[in-house]
Design an enzyme around this catalytic site. Structure first.
Site, PDB file in Angstrom:
ATOM      1  N   LYS A 184       0.784   4.682   6.914  1.00 17.40           N
ATOM      2  CA  LYS A 184       0.262   5.515   5.830  1.00 17.40           C
ATOM      3  C   LYS A 184       0.929   6.885   5.896  1.00 17.40           C
ATOM      4  CE  LYS A 184      -2.921   2.354   4.882  1.00 17.40           C
ATOM      5  NZ  LYS A 184      -2.789   1.483   3.682  1.00 17.40           N
TER       6      LYS A 184
ATOM      7  N   SER B 192       0.806  -1.227   0.000  1.00 15.65           N
ATOM      8  CA  SER B 192       0.000   0.000   0.000  1.00 15.65           C
ATOM      9  C   SER B 192       0.838   1.276   0.000  1.00 15.65           C
ATOM     10  CB  SER B 192      -0.936   0.021   1.213  1.00 15.65           C
ATOM     11  OG  SER B 192      -0.213   0.132   2.417  1.00 15.65           O
TER      12      SER B 192
END
Length: 310
Positions: free
Chosen positions: A167, A97
């Site tokens: 993230k 990701s």
């Protein structure tokens, strides 16, 4: 390691010779003056042993390495535990990701110290945070072996029981963020040039447009760099917080890719987050101030004109 102890003196303590009772009488016991050099001390000098030895056992032998080893290991484990708890911890990247910034299998070092001093996550930082609730629902928890549990304990690997994510922070409390299909991420009215960090071929948000969203105080909006392969804030807007993450759930900022060695690199904040006017707080402060000045200027000029005329 213990160093061999050394005697406080190099030999028997020197002291003046005292004549004995027998020598005071002279060589023949007649009470005459003792001949020079015939006197002697009644007992052994201070520090001397009765058998004529020095009274010292000599330098102590250093302790065996194998006796020191458990102590050294204990100190190392304690230091590692303190470092893991308060300073730095290593985390493994489990997914794609965050490509190409981070690749599956990378080990990153996370700064856990600055949050202890009240530092809040900032725009553009890559952060590790605990699952806010429901983000990793249904994800399997791997069964660790003994080695993995040990490495987790000393901070070289994350705990398998903790469900953590990594993230990039796009917006912080007070910011307004949005992204329309075919467009860029817009933060406080400023479009972001994300070409420096999003994966090649990715679009800013074509797979999941969103906003505008006002980020509550003490929360952050996060997105993966591999936008078409990241279940980030965009995909959890139905949960409490509307996709935002509480800052108290943030473990720390990822600062270095430490492993593998051929991928060693730092993780700085991209320049796009340094553009002027990006801060919502700064914009809010400048806007009313400028409007107030514009409104006050005519009044000041009018009052000066009246005084001059009078």
């Amino acid at each position: 390691m213990a160093v061999g102890a050394r005697s406080g003196h190099d030999g028997p303590e020197e002291r003046p010779e005292q004549p004995s009772a027998s020598s005071a009488a002279g060589p023949s016991g007649s009470g005459g003056e003792p001949s020079p050099g015939t006197g002697h001390a009644e007992g052994p000098p201070v520090g001397a042993a009765a058998d004529g030895g020095t009274g010292d056992d000599g330098p102590k032998k250093p302790r065996s390495f194998w006796k020191e080893l458990p102590l050294l290991i204990g100190i190392a484990l304690l230091l590692a535990l303190l470092i893991k708890t308060f300073l730095v911890q290593a985390f493994s990247i489990p997914s794609d990701s965050m490509m190409n910034t981070l690749q599956r299998g990378d080990r990153v070092l996370v700064d856990k110290l600055t949050p202890w001093f009240g530092s809040e996550p900032e725009r553009g930082e890559v952060v590790v945070f605990h699952d806010p609730g429901g983000w990793l629902e249904g994800e399997p928890t791997p069964e660790p072996n003994i080695l993995q549990e040990f490495l987790s304990f000393i901070g070289l690997m994350p705990s398998s029981e903790e469900k953590d994510l990594i993230k990039r922070v796009i917006a912080v409390g007070g910011d307004t963020v949005e992204c329309k299909k075919g467009g860029k991420v817009v933060l406080n009215g400023k479009p972001l040039d994300e070409t420096a960090y999003i994966a090649p071929g990715s679009t800013p948000c074509d797979d999941e447009p969103f906003g505008p969203i006002k980020v509550p105080q003490d929360r952050i909006w996060v997105m993966g760099d591999n936008r078409q392969n990241s279940l980030d804030s965009r995909y959890h807007q139905e949960l409490p917080g509307n996709g935002t993450v509480a800052t108290e759930r943030v473990v720390g900022r990822a600062v270095v890719v430490a492993w593998p060695l051929d991928r060693w690199s730092t993780l700085p904040v991209p320049d796009t987050f340094d553009q002027p006017g990006l801060s919502a707080a700064a914009a809010a402060a400048v806007g009313p101030g400028a409007l107030g000045l514009a409104g006050a200027l005519p009044i000041v000029l009018w009052r000066r004109k009246r005084r001059t005329a009078g």
